[in-house]
Design a protein around this motif. Structure first.
Motif, short mmCIF file in Angstrom:
data_model
loop_
_atom_site.label_atom_id
_atom_site.label_comp_id
_atom_site.label_asym_id
_atom_site.label_seq_id
_atom_site.Cartn_x
_atom_site.Cartn_y
_atom_site.Cartn_z
N PHE A 44 0.82 -1.21 0.00
CA PHE A 44 0.00 0.00 0.00
C PHE A 44 0.85 1.26 0.00
O PHE A 44 0.62 2.18 -0.79
CB PHE A 44 -0.96 0.01 1.20
CG PHE A 44 -1.78 1.27 1.27
CD1 PHE A 44 -2.89 1.43 0.45
CD2 PHE A 44 -1.43 2.29 2.14
CE1 PHE A 44 -3.64 2.61 0.50
CE2 PHE A 44 -2.18 3.46 2.19
CZ PHE A 44 -3.28 3.62 1.37
N THR A 45 1.85 1.32 0.86
CA THR A 45 2.63 2.56 0.98
C THR A 45 3.60 2.78 -0.18
O THR A 45 3.86 3.92 -0.54
CB THR A 45 3.41 2.61 2.31
OG1 THR A 45 4.26 1.47 2.39
CG2 THR A 45 2.48 2.66 3.49
N ASN A 46 4.10 1.70 -0.79
CA ASN A 46 5.12 1.84 -1.83
C ASN A 46 4.61 1.68 -3.26
O ASN A 46 5.24 2.19 -4.19
CB ASN A 46 6.25 0.83 -1.59
CG ASN A 46 6.96 1.09 -0.29
OD1 ASN A 46 7.45 2.18 -0.06
ND2 ASN A 46 7.00 0.10 0.58
N ILE A 47 3.50 0.99 -3.44
CA ILE A 47 3.03 0.70 -4.80
C ILE A 47 1.63 1.24 -5.05
O ILE A 47 1.37 1.79 -6.12
CB ILE A 47 3.07 -0.82 -5.08
CG1 ILE A 47 4.51 -1.32 -4.98
CG2 ILE A 47 2.46 -1.15 -6.44
CD1 ILE A 47 4.66 -2.82 -5.06
N GLY A 48 0.73 1.08 -4.10
CA GLY A 48 -0.66 1.47 -4.33
C GLY A 48 -1.20 2.42 -3.29
O GLY A 48 -2.21 2.13 -2.64
N PRO A 49 -0.58 3.59 -3.12
CA PRO A 49 -1.02 4.51 -2.07
C PRO A 49 -2.21 5.37 -2.49
O PRO A 49 -2.11 6.58 -2.62
CB PRO A 49 0.23 5.36 -1.82
CG PRO A 49 0.88 5.43 -3.16
CD PRO A 49 0.61 4.10 -3.79
N PHE A 50 -3.35 4.73 -2.69
CA PHE A 50 -4.57 5.44 -3.07
C PHE A 50 -5.61 5.23 -1.97
O PHE A 50 -5.87 4.09 -1.58
CB PHE A 50 -5.12 4.91 -4.39
CG PHE A 50 -4.24 5.20 -5.57
CD1 PHE A 50 -4.42 6.34 -6.33
CD2 PHE A 50 -3.21 4.33 -5.93
CE1 PHE A 50 -3.61 6.62 -7.42
CE2 PHE A 50 -2.39 4.59 -7.01
CZ PHE A 50 -2.60 5.75 -7.76
N GLY A 51 -6.17 6.30 -1.48
CA GLY A 51 -7.22 6.19 -0.46
C GLY A 51 -6.70 5.64 0.84
O GLY A 51 -5.57 5.91 1.26
N VAL A 52 -7.54 4.83 1.49
CA VAL A 52 -7.23 4.24 2.80
C VAL A 52 -6.91 2.76 2.60
O VAL A 52 -7.58 2.08 1.84
CB VAL A 52 -8.44 4.41 3.75
CG1 VAL A 52 -8.17 3.77 5.09
CG2 VAL A 52 -8.78 5.88 3.92
N GLN A 53 -5.89 2.28 3.30
CA GLN A 53 -5.51 0.87 3.17
C GLN A 53 -6.63 -0.03 3.65
O GLN A 53 -7.20 0.17 4.72
CB GLN A 53 -4.24 0.59 3.98
CG GLN A 53 -3.77 -0.85 3.86
CD GLN A 53 -2.46 -1.10 4.59
OE1 GLN A 53 -1.70 -0.19 4.85
NE2 GLN A 53 -2.22 -2.35 4.91
N ASN A 54 -6.96 -1.04 2.86
CA ASN A 54 -7.97 -2.03 3.22
C ASN A 54 -7.38 -3.40 2.90
O ASN A 54 -7.32 -3.81 1.73
CB ASN A 54 -9.25 -1.78 2.41
CG ASN A 54 -10.36 -2.73 2.79
OD1 ASN A 54 -10.15 -3.92 2.99
ND2 ASN A 54 -11.57 -2.19 2.87
N ASP A 55 -6.93 -4.11 3.94
CA ASP A 55 -6.25 -5.39 3.75
C ASP A 55 -7.15 -6.44 3.08
O ASP A 55 -6.67 -7.27 2.31
CB ASP A 55 -5.71 -5.93 5.07
CG ASP A 55 -4.52 -5.13 5.57
OD1 ASP A 55 -4.05 -4.22 4.85
OD2 ASP A 55 -4.06 -5.42 6.68
N HIS A 56 -8.45 -6.40 3.38
CA HIS A 56 -9.35 -7.37 2.75
C HIS A 56 -9.37 -7.18 1.24
O HIS A 56 -9.25 -8.14 0.48
CB HIS A 56 -10.78 -7.24 3.32
CG HIS A 56 -11.74 -8.12 2.59
ND1 HIS A 56 -11.90 -9.45 2.89
CD2 HIS A 56 -12.58 -7.86 1.55
CE1 HIS A 56 -12.79 -9.99 2.07
NE2 HIS A 56 -13.23 -9.03 1.24
#
Length: 142
Positions: A44-56
């Motif tokens: 999430f932080t390095n490749i897909g930092p869009f919106g809020v992290q959602n692990d599911h």
């Protein structure tokens, strides 16, 4: 070098750019899926930092990447799978690129939005070329 036999025709698999492309994109999908499953925060932080992290949702998306990776790997061995799988993956990359274009200013850091879009667009073009190349007889594929 190993050979592929299809209806009496044989070609050297190891020398095929299509075969190498299939394996490279399969590896890409497996690596992305592994990051999503085993290191979701790093993804999430390095490749897909869009919106809020959602692990599911990251794990849900990882399942698609695993399916593409397996399909691409099978297509390496089963020549008849190559064109349909490459077309499907190219379509997914094209749609993914369009989604990134729509959110191009939403990434943090901001430079990642354009970089993601450009890399996805280039990968789409490469996949489309591989799909087109896979339609040629094995003996003349690059």
């Amino acid at each position: 070098m190993s050979t592929v036999r299809t209806g009496g025709a044989s070609a050297v698999r190891g020398a095929s750019v299509v075969g190498a492309g299939l394996l490279a994109f399969a590896a890409y999908h497996f690596v992305i899926a592994a990051l999503m499953i085993f290191a979701p925060h790093a993804f999430f932080t390095n490749i897909g930092p869009f919106g809020v992290q959602n692990d599911h949702y990251l794990r849900d998306t990882a399942t698609f990447n695993v399916a593409f990776g397996v399909s691409l790997a099978i297509a390496y061995w089963r020549v008849g799978w190559r064109t349909p799988i490459l077309c499907c993956v190219a379509l997914q990359f094209a749609l993914h690129a369009i989604n990134h274009l729509a959110d191009i200013g939403a990434a943090h850091p901001h430079w990642l939005g354009p970089a993601d879009f450009i890399s996805l667009a280039l990968a789409t073009a490469l996949l489309a070329w591989l799909a087109r190349e896979s339609m040629r007889p094995l003996e003349v594929q690059r």
